[in-house]
Write an enzyme that holds these catalytic residues in place. Structure first.
Site, PDB file in Angstrom:
ATOM      1  N   GLY A  29       0.885  -1.092  -0.006  1.00 32.10           N
ATOM      2  CA  GLY A  29      -0.054   0.033  -0.110  1.00 32.10           C
ATOM      3  C   GLY A  29       0.695   1.329   0.225  1.00 32.10           C
ATOM      4  N   ASP A  30       2.057   1.205   0.245  1.00 29.75           N
ATOM      5  CA  ASP A  30       3.071   2.152   0.270  1.00 29.75           C
ATOM      6  C   ASP A  30       3.789   2.103  -0.985  1.00 29.75           C
ATOM      7  OD1 ASP A  30       2.708   3.893   2.525  1.00 29.75           O
ATOM      8  OD2 ASP A  30       3.450   2.175   3.755  1.00 29.75           O
ATOM      9  N   ILE A  31       4.313   1.107  -1.211  1.00 35.18           N
ATOM     10  CA  ILE A  31       5.424   0.755  -2.306  1.00 35.18           C
ATOM     11  C   ILE A  31       4.795   0.901  -3.660  1.00 35.18           C
ATOM     12  CG2 ILE A  31       6.997  -1.185  -3.510  1.00 35.18           C
ATOM     13  CD1 ILE A  31       7.681  -2.045  -0.428  1.00 35.18           C
TER      14      ILE A  31
END
Length: 399
Positions: free
Chosen positions: A178-180
């Protein structure tokens, strides 16, 4: 720092990011050769204290988390909440191709360094933002002011609902997808916008919402529901449309085997000593195998569980798509990652041993990407960067 050989060696990025999504974006740009100047507050990026921590903390003020996603960058300490710090940042912005930040909506605007203000200073500047639910400049969201983390993006974007054991309530992916993934898309957006700015002389604002990025990653759930009214659910380690395409137990671990095509299936049947399955009505083509997936998985599991992972890979490797379920230890022992430059030993400051980091997967023959330098200590490059921008030492001290 070694010479930056990547294709973005003529690009300068001011990095106002913290945590993971933003730093991962600028890490990719730095791996590809960009001069990424990490602007940190006096207290530093919040992730500097996250482990695993080095033995010599005096010599190295960061742990493995920071080391990984902030390699190849230069650190400058500026208090952008102060007039002096803001003025210094404006001067740096005149020399930059892009600014990247991942603060909540409105934070940078209130700090006086909005895209609109920076555009006045440098019309060709690209301004990239990574937020949980996007920025109102590109589309209003009812959640625009909500905070978000990786697990929230994975959940709302549809990934959790299709991950995990069949019949379960969903699992988050292990890595911070969800960040990468938003960070990866933002890096592509930055490069694209810089390309346009160099052609037109005009920069632009761009953003990637974490929710949007995960929704795009889960594009299957969208067309399945729109085109067939199908609400995708967790399918375990398999898939609803291909068989065999699964993780199977071995006597010492597990192995992935994918043989949905007839050629691979025929080879696999011979390898497990069941050539009759090639013409068996339950398994004679992929549609029949999908309809009888439990039977197929059972047959293959009977074979795999009495053999070691290595035995199975040796038997069908190179003939049928197969791969061991590797732990970190297995990856370090596998010749592939080192041959491909994916395990890179990087020196650390102080009396600390080197740390091994995941390398850049984007391989270029003419302008190679790479890890040119370790992550910086807090403010390590403040003097050289500000002096290079013609900012006086007195001004620096005020900031």
């Amino acid at each position: 720092m070694n010479a930056r050989t990547g294709p973005l060696s003529d690009v300068r990025v001011l990095d106002l990011t913290q945590a993971l999504a933003g730093p991962y974006c600028t890490m990719l740009l730095a791996d590809l050769g960009a001069d990424v100047i990490k602007i940190e507050p006096p207290a530093g990026d919040m992730s500097r204290s996250m482990g695993p921590l080095p033995v010599d903390r005096e010599g190295c003020d960061y742990g493995g988390y920071f080391a990984s996603v902030n390699r190849n960058k230069r650190s400058v300490v500026l208090d952008i909440k102060s007039d002096a710090g803001r003025d210094a940042f404006f001067k740096l912005a005149k020399t930059a191709d892009a600014v990247v930040e991942n603060a909540k909506t409105g934070v940078m605007d209130r700090a006086g360094i909005s895209y609109e203000r920076l555009r006045e200073i440098n019309p060709a500047l690209v301004y990239a933002a990574i937020r949980g639910f996007g920025d109102p400049r590109t589309g209003a969201s009812p959640y625009a002011n909500w905070p978000a983390f990786d697990i929230v993006a994975q959940s709302m974007g549809g990934l959790v609902a299709v991950t995990g054991p069949q019949g379960g309530g969903g699992y988050k992916a292990g890595p911070g997808v969800g960040d990468i993934y938003p960070g990866t898309l933002a890096a592509l957006g930055v490069v694209s916008a810089i390309h346009a700015a160099r052609r037109t002389g005009q920069g632009q604002f761009l953003d990637v919402a974490m929710y949007d990025a995960i929704l795009a990653l889960c594009e299957m759930v969208v067309y399945s529901y729109s085109g067939g009214g199908i609400v995708r659910e967790p399918t375990g380690n398999g898939t609803a449309v291909l068989c065999p395409f699964d993780i199977f137990p071995t006597c010492d671990g597990a192995v992935a085997i994918a043989a949905p095509g007839e050629n691979h299936w025929n080879i696999l049947c011979d390898a497990i000593g069941r050539p009759e399955l090639v013409t068996d009505d339950r398994t004679r083509n992929v549609n029949r195998r999908v309809a009888n997936a439990e039977f197929v998985r059972g047959i293959l599991s009977e074979w795999t569980k009495v053999h070691s992972t290595r035995e199975i890979v040796n038997a069908i490797g190179g003939k049928v798509p197969v791969g061991p379920v590797n732990s970190a230890k297995d990856i370090f022992e596998d010749p592939h990652p080192r041959a491909r430059g994916m395990l890179v030993e990087v020196e650390q400051p102080g009396d600390n041993p080197p740390i091994v980091l995941a390398g850049c997967p984007i391989k270029l023959t003419g302008t190679p990407s790479g890890i040119y330098a370790r992550a910086p200590r807090l403010g390590e490059h403040t003097d050289e960067v500000l002096a290079g921008a013609g900012i006086s030492i007195a001004h620096k001290e005020q900031s």
